[in-house]
Design a protein around this motif. Structure first.
Motif, PDB file in Angstrom:
ATOM      1  N   GLN A   1     -22.369 139.262 129.235  1.00 33.68           N
ATOM      2  CA  GLN A   1     -21.047 139.011 129.810  1.00 33.68           C
ATOM      3  C   GLN A   1     -20.911 139.513 131.244  1.00 33.68           C
TER       4      GLN A   1
ATOM      5  N   SER B   1     -17.918 134.400 128.183  1.00 29.49           N
ATOM      6  CA  SER B   1     -17.423 133.029 128.102  1.00 29.49           C
ATOM      7  C   SER B   1     -17.015 132.507 129.478  1.00 29.49           C
TER       8      SER B   1
ATOM      9  N   ARG C   1     -11.239 136.714 124.490  1.00 26.45           N
ATOM     10  CA  ARG C   1     -11.986 136.867 125.741  1.00 26.45           C
ATOM     11  C   ARG C   1     -11.445 135.929 126.817  1.00 26.45           C
TER      12      ARG C   1
END
Length: 219
Positions: free
Chosen positions: A115, A135, A145
């Motif tokens: 991430q 994401s 998220r």
């Protein structure tokens, strides 16, 4: 036949089969249609089924992919090993890469979810075969998220030399935002699983990624 890792190196479109989106029977049909359409790699994400059910489904998947398209199991090293899958994908909260490698052996593909840049650099340094980075956009798979700053994705693309598959809410409508960043690969779930015509969805996403060869990186 080319090795799994050579297949990975040339892979562009990574399909996520998520049992929270469709049941096993429907996922199997999507996989068949997607293989005909031109996916390059596939991952099974199944958080709810029993081990026995997942192993049975893995056997069905392997009958279709036949090790010509790498088949990756999410999270479950035990399932990946017993099923004969081509690899394992681990997240930041799963077993770490080095543990996964000891279990899986040198010939299997291991990917790591990242991430941020520090995650990505660590995974690369440890020897991960690829990174799933996201994401990128908001996604129902990770509802808590937030979408990331696309500048971060661009930085990772520039600094990481193993395959990077952006993931998270990527579809035919927004993938065009990623191409100028240097993105040449993508992992896609719902826009293929829930498409009216799976083959067309796969073709259109692949076309966008293939077109990225002609688009210079921004910056």
């Amino acid at each position: 036949m080319r090795s799994n890792k050579k297949l990975l190196a040339s892979a562009k479109l990574y399909l996520i089969l998520d049992s929270q989106v469709l049941d096993h029977r429907a996922l199997l049909q999507v996989l068949k249609d997607s293989v005909r359409g031109g996916i390059d790699i596939v991952q099974l994400r199944d958080k709810n089924s029993s081990v026995k059910e997942i192993l049975s489904f893995c056997k069905e998947i392997l009958k279709i992919t036949k090790h010509k398209i790498p088949f990756i199991v999410n999270d479950r090293a035990d399932v990946a090993l017993v099923s004969g899958a081509d690899g394992l994908h681990v997240g930041q909260e799963d077993i770490d890469y080095l543990q996964a490698r000891k279990l899986m052996g040198s010939g299997k593909i291991i990917g790591v979810s990242c991430q941020n840049l520090a995650h990505a650099l660590k995974a690369q340094a440890q020897g991960a075969d690829y990174i799933g980075f996201g994401s990128v956009f908001q996604t129902k798979t990770k509802p808590g998220r937030e979408a990331m700053d696309l500048g971060l994705l661009q930085k990772v693309i520039k600094k990481i030399h193993i395959p990077v598959f952006p993931i998270g809410g990527i579809d035919r409508k927004n993938i065009g935002q990623l191409i100028p960043l240097g993105v040449k690969r993508a992992a896609v779930c719902r826009d293929i699983l829930l498409a009216d015509d799976v083959g067309i969805s796969v073709m259109q996403i692949r076309n966008s990624l293939t077109a990225s060869r002609q688009v210079p990186r921004a910056g």
